[in-house]
Write a protein that holds these residues in place. Structure first.
Motif, PDB file in Angstrom:
ATOM      1  N   GLY A 170       7.396  51.865  41.666  1.00  0.00           N
ATOM      2  CA  GLY A 170       6.822  50.389  41.497  1.00  0.00           C
ATOM      3  C   GLY A 170       6.341  50.195  40.090  1.00  0.00           C
ATOM      4  N   HIS A 171       4.794  50.125  40.114  1.00  0.00           N
ATOM      5  CA  HIS A 171       4.186  50.005  39.067  1.00  0.00           C
ATOM      6  C   HIS A 171       4.015  51.135  38.168  1.00  0.00           C
ATOM      7  CE1 HIS A 171       2.939  46.282  41.183  1.00  0.00           C
ATOM      8  NE2 HIS A 171       3.728  45.713  40.513  1.00  0.00           N
ATOM      9  N   VAL A 172       4.937  51.727  37.768  1.00  0.00           N
ATOM     10  CA  VAL A 172       4.764  52.809  36.933  1.00  0.00           C
ATOM     11  C   VAL A 172       5.693  52.557  35.410  1.00  0.00           C
ATOM     12  CG1 VAL A 172       4.823  54.358  38.730  1.00  0.00           C
ATOM     13  CG2 VAL A 172       6.861  54.095  37.514  1.00  0.00           C
ATOM     14  N   PRO A 173       4.978  53.258  34.165  1.00  0.00           N
ATOM     15  CA  PRO A 173       5.844  52.943  32.951  1.00  0.00           C
ATOM     16  C   PRO A 173       7.208  53.307  32.992  1.00  0.00           C
ATOM     17  CG  PRO A 173       3.851  53.978  32.787  1.00  0.00           C
ATOM     18  CD  PRO A 173       3.897  54.020  34.257  1.00  0.00           C
ATOM     19  N   LEU A 174       8.162  52.756  32.399  1.00  0.00           N
ATOM     20  CA  LEU A 174       9.626  53.226  32.270  1.00  0.00           C
ATOM     21  C   LEU A 174       9.773  54.542  32.065  1.00  0.00           C
ATOM     22  CD1 LEU A 174      12.367  51.980  33.050  1.00  0.00           C
ATOM     23  CD2 LEU A 174      12.518  51.116  30.633  1.00  0.00           C
ATOM     24  N   ALA A 175       9.095  55.035  31.019  1.00  0.00           N
ATOM     25  CA  ALA A 175       8.991  56.339  30.861  1.00  0.00           C
ATOM     26  C   ALA A 175       8.869  57.432  31.787  1.00  0.00           C
ATOM     27  CB  ALA A 175       8.361  56.632  29.331  1.00  0.00           C
ATOM     28  N   GLU A 176       8.387  57.066  32.861  1.00  0.00           N
ATOM     29  CA  GLU A 176       7.921  57.805  33.964  1.00  0.00           C
ATOM     30  C   GLU A 176       8.874  57.463  35.029  1.00  0.00           C
ATOM     31  OE1 GLU A 176       3.779  57.703  35.179  1.00  0.00           O
ATOM     32  OE2 GLU A 176       3.015  57.796  32.828  1.00  0.00           O
ATOM     33  N   VAL A 177       9.682  56.524  35.118  1.00  0.00           N
ATOM     34  CA  VAL A 177      10.707  56.432  36.393  1.00  0.00           C
ATOM     35  C   VAL A 177      11.454  57.707  36.761  1.00  0.00           C
ATOM     36  CG1 VAL A 177      12.787  55.180  37.017  1.00  0.00           C
ATOM     37  CG2 VAL A 177      10.875  53.967  35.817  1.00  0.00           C
ATOM     38  N   VAL A 178      12.128  58.449  35.632  1.00  0.00           N
ATOM     39  CA  VAL A 178      12.786  59.490  36.010  1.00  0.00           C
ATOM     40  C   VAL A 178      12.078  60.575  36.863  1.00  0.00           C
ATOM     41  CG1 VAL A 178      14.240  61.445  35.125  1.00  0.00           C
ATOM     42  CG2 VAL A 178      14.410  59.199  33.976  1.00  0.00           C
ATOM     43  N   LYS A 179      11.116  60.789  36.634  1.00  0.00           N
ATOM     44  CA  LYS A 179      10.011  61.974  37.466  1.00  0.00           C
ATOM     45  C   LYS A 179       9.729  61.123  38.789  1.00  0.00           C
ATOM     46  CE  LYS A 179       7.336  62.748  33.341  1.00  0.00           C
ATOM     47  NZ  LYS A 179       6.128  62.696  32.527  1.00  0.00           N
ATOM     48  N   GLU A 180       9.930  59.867  39.038  1.00  0.00           N
ATOM     49  CA  GLU A 180       9.697  59.345  40.357  1.00  0.00           C
ATOM     50  C   GLU A 180      10.958  59.519  41.280  1.00  0.00           C
ATOM     51  OE1 GLU A 180       6.829  57.432  41.742  1.00  0.00           O
ATOM     52  OE2 GLU A 180       5.718  58.221  40.181  1.00  0.00           O
ATOM     53  N   VAL A 181      12.155  59.699  40.418  1.00  0.00           N
ATOM     54  CA  VAL A 181      13.327  59.444  41.416  1.00  0.00           C
ATOM     55  C   VAL A 181      13.717  60.983  41.638  1.00  0.00           C
ATOM     56  CG1 VAL A 181      15.877  58.941  41.187  1.00  0.00           C
ATOM     57  CG2 VAL A 181      14.199  57.452  40.030  1.00  0.00           C
ATOM     58  N   THR A 182      13.357  61.330  42.903  1.00  0.00           N
ATOM     59  CA  THR A 182      13.458  62.777  43.620  1.00  0.00           C
ATOM     60  C   THR A 182      14.293  62.572  45.072  1.00  0.00           C
ATOM     61  OG1 THR A 182      11.469  62.761  44.681  1.00  0.00           O
ATOM     62  CG2 THR A 182      11.475  63.745  42.254  1.00  0.00           C
ATOM     63  N   VAL A 183      14.762  63.479  45.289  1.00  0.00           N
ATOM     64  CA  VAL A 183      15.331  63.440  46.746  1.00  0.00           C
ATOM     65  C   VAL A 183      14.563  63.349  47.731  1.00  0.00           C
ATOM     66  CG1 VAL A 183      16.675  64.578  48.392  1.00  0.00           C
ATOM     67  CG2 VAL A 183      17.269  64.865  46.251  1.00  0.00           C
ATOM     68  N   LYS A 184      13.219  63.574  47.598  1.00  0.00           N
ATOM     69  CA  LYS A 184      12.202  63.462  48.724  1.00  0.00           C
ATOM     70  C   LYS A 184      11.700  61.872  48.699  1.00  0.00           C
ATOM     71  CE  LYS A 184       7.878  65.479  50.081  1.00  0.00           C
ATOM     72  NZ  LYS A 184       6.781  66.523  50.130  1.00  0.00           N
ATOM     73  N   HIS A 271      11.293  49.308  39.355  1.00  0.00           N
ATOM     74  CA  HIS A 271      10.769  47.941  39.285  1.00  0.00           C
ATOM     75  C   HIS A 271      11.768  46.731  38.752  1.00  0.00           C
ATOM     76  CE1 HIS A 271       8.267  44.460  38.101  1.00  0.00           C
ATOM     77  NE2 HIS A 271       7.247  44.866  39.180  1.00  0.00           N
ATOM     78  N   ASP A 272      12.036  46.786  37.503  1.00  0.00           N
ATOM     79  CA  ASP A 272      12.558  45.684  36.955  1.00  0.00           C
ATOM     80  C   ASP A 272      14.289  45.828  37.358  1.00  0.00           C
ATOM     81  OD1 ASP A 272      10.596  45.218  35.605  1.00  0.00           O
ATOM     82  OD2 ASP A 272      11.566  45.061  33.613  1.00  0.00           O
ATOM     83  N   GLN A 273      14.748  46.951  37.754  1.00  0.00           N
ATOM     84  CA  GLN A 273      16.108  47.097  38.260  1.00  0.00           C
ATOM     85  C   GLN A 273      16.262  46.211  39.514  1.00  0.00           C
ATOM     86  OE1 GLN A 273      17.656  50.589  40.463  1.00  0.00           O
ATOM     87  NE2 GLN A 273      19.257  50.554  39.112  1.00  0.00           N
ATOM     88  N   GLY A 274      15.453  46.016  40.355  1.00  0.00           N
ATOM     89  CA  GLY A 274      15.375  45.398  41.509  1.00  0.00           C
ATOM     90  C   GLY A 274      14.674  44.087  41.502  1.00  0.00           C
ATOM     91  N   LEU A 275      13.464  43.830  40.721  1.00  0.00           N
ATOM     92  CA  LEU A 275      12.834  42.479  40.550  1.00  0.00           C
ATOM     93  C   LEU A 275      13.482  41.417  39.741  1.00  0.00           C
ATOM     94  CD1 LEU A 275      11.040  44.179  42.219  1.00  0.00           C
ATOM     95  CD2 LEU A 275       9.128  42.706  41.080  1.00  0.00           C
ATOM     96  N   VAL A 276      14.305  41.892  38.669  1.00  0.00           N
ATOM     97  CA  VAL A 276      15.048  41.004  37.837  1.00  0.00           C
ATOM     98  C   VAL A 276      16.186  40.174  38.570  1.00  0.00           C
ATOM     99  CG1 VAL A 276      16.429  40.656  35.672  1.00  0.00           C
ATOM    100  CG2 VAL A 276      14.251  42.011  35.664  1.00  0.00           C
ATOM    101  N   PRO A 277      16.872  40.822  39.284  1.00  0.00           N
ATOM    102  CA  PRO A 277      17.922  39.964  39.818  1.00  0.00           C
ATOM    103  C   PRO A 277      17.375  39.542  41.150  1.00  0.00           C
ATOM    104  CG  PRO A 277      18.175  42.589  40.325  1.00  0.00           C
ATOM    105  CD  PRO A 277      17.133  42.412  39.308  1.00  0.00           C
ATOM    106  N   PHE A 278      16.477  39.937  41.766  1.00  0.00           N
ATOM    107  CA  PHE A 278      15.891  39.228  42.836  1.00  0.00           C
ATOM    108  C   PHE A 278      15.145  38.013  42.513  1.00  0.00           C
ATOM    109  CE2 PHE A 278      12.397  38.116  45.879  1.00  0.00           C
ATOM    110  CZ  PHE A 278      13.076  38.240  47.035  1.00  0.00           C
TER     111      PHE A 278
END
Length: 339
Positions: A170-184, A271-278
């Motif tokens: 959600g509200h995290v810097p773009l540079a930290e997104v990859v760390k958030e994307v985990t299987v869990k 965040h922006d991947q989902g909210l921009v089109p929405f």
């Protein structure tokens, strides 16, 4: 909650009083259908609403001033003062006092819903900058409410009539997104989405599309390996259990071809991947729903809009949709008897 004869009580937090929150709230509540279905309680200050009613010439908006939720009038718009003094109203201006009032309104509504005095919360937009302080790091409504209700996990779920988009990060810097994307993490969000689609929206066998992280969903490893190493394994476990989970899809082509209409939910990676089109497709009627909480919370999908505050041009469609969405979810989870 058990079935009740009275209408559900929905609390509305006013947000930043110098933004468009008061305007869209007042305009939305002039819709006669709302008072027939719910009893609204606005957490704000009566003087602020009186100011905007006069300033914007919203003559058909009336309210009852009450001291606490226990004095509620079932067939009226109720207003509770959340601060002793009303801050100076300065439309379009960021002030510390407005931030304090926005937070006080939110905290007051949280206390009332914890005490089962109200049945859902609708939050008008606030400004994170004038709420943050040396003692409080306020990232957003979603995170604040998740902590307040000690939820293990929640999800920002953007919903409209024909589209529902959830976020892994959600509200995290773009540079930290990859760390958030985990299987869990993906699996946690999919569980929340599946449960919400069933319990909150009444869809018994939801179809969910999962977006990729990289351009063209990684293009078989050419543009990144997260799709093959993280997203696909996360999806596979759900598919093996019979859930209708599909992807990962390239987000540009997915929304460009309007494929979201084929699914009950879409899980975006950030965040922006989902909210921009929405917001491009449903800005006037979109609603931000926090899935995974023990309470119902919705909000309009826009911000404080300082640039148009106090000019009587704000569209109340998203706020109206947020109120009706909260009501619809309440009815889905706890059917209400007619009076």
């Amino acid at each position: 909650m058990n079935q009740k004869k009275n209408k559900p009580v929905i609390g509305i937090t006013i947000g930043d009083i110098n933004g468009i929150g008061a305007e869209v709230t007042m305009k939305a509540l002039t819709d006669n259908r709302i008072l027939k279905q719910i009893t609204p309680v606005i957490y704000a200050h009566g003087k602020a609403l009186t100011f905007y009613r006069k300033h914007l010439k919203i003559e058909d908006f009336n309210f009852m001033q009450i001291r606490s939720i226990d004095e509620i009038h079932q067939k009226k718009v109720n207003v509770i003062n959340v601060t002793e003094e009303c801050p100076e109203i300065m439309p379009g201006t960021e002030t510390i006092e407005a931030g304090k009032m926005a937070l006080a309104a939110l905290d007051h509504a949280i206390a009332d819903i914890k005490n089962q005095k109200i049945d859902a919360i609708v939050t008008a937009p606030l400004n994170k900058n004038n709420i943050n302080s040396d003692t409080l790091r306020f990232v957003g409504h979603t995170e604040y409410l998740t902590a307040a209700f000690e939820a293990n996990e929640s999800m920002m779920f953007m919903v409209s009539e024909d589209m529902r988009v959830g976020l892994v990060s959600g509200h995290v810097p773009l540079a930290e997104v990859v760390k958030e994307v985990t299987v869990k993490k993906i699996q946690k969000k999919l569980k929340i989405m599946l449960r919400s689609l069933k319990d909150d929206f009444g869809i018994q066998k939801p179809r969910i599309a999962v977006l990729g992280l990289n351009p063209h969903a990684g293009e078989d490893g050419l543009l990144g390996n997260e799709e093959t190493e993280i997203i696909q394994p996360a999806i596979r476990e759900f598919k093996d259990k019979g859930h209708l989970i599909f992807g990962p899809y390239p987000s540009d082509g997915f929304f460009g071809m309007m494929h979201q209409k084929k699914f009950d939910g879409v899980l975006a990676m950030y965040h922006d991947q989902g909210l921009v089109p929405f917001k491009s497709l449903a800005f006037d009627s979109g609603v931000n729903f926090t899935a995974g909480l023990p309470i119902i919370r919705t909000s309009p999908d826009h911000g404080t809009a300082y640039n148009i505050a106090g000019k009587n041009v704000a569209d109340e469609g998203s706020m109206r949709a947020a109120i009706f969405t909260a009501y619809d979810i309440l009815c889905q989870k706890h059917p209400w008897e007619e009076e």
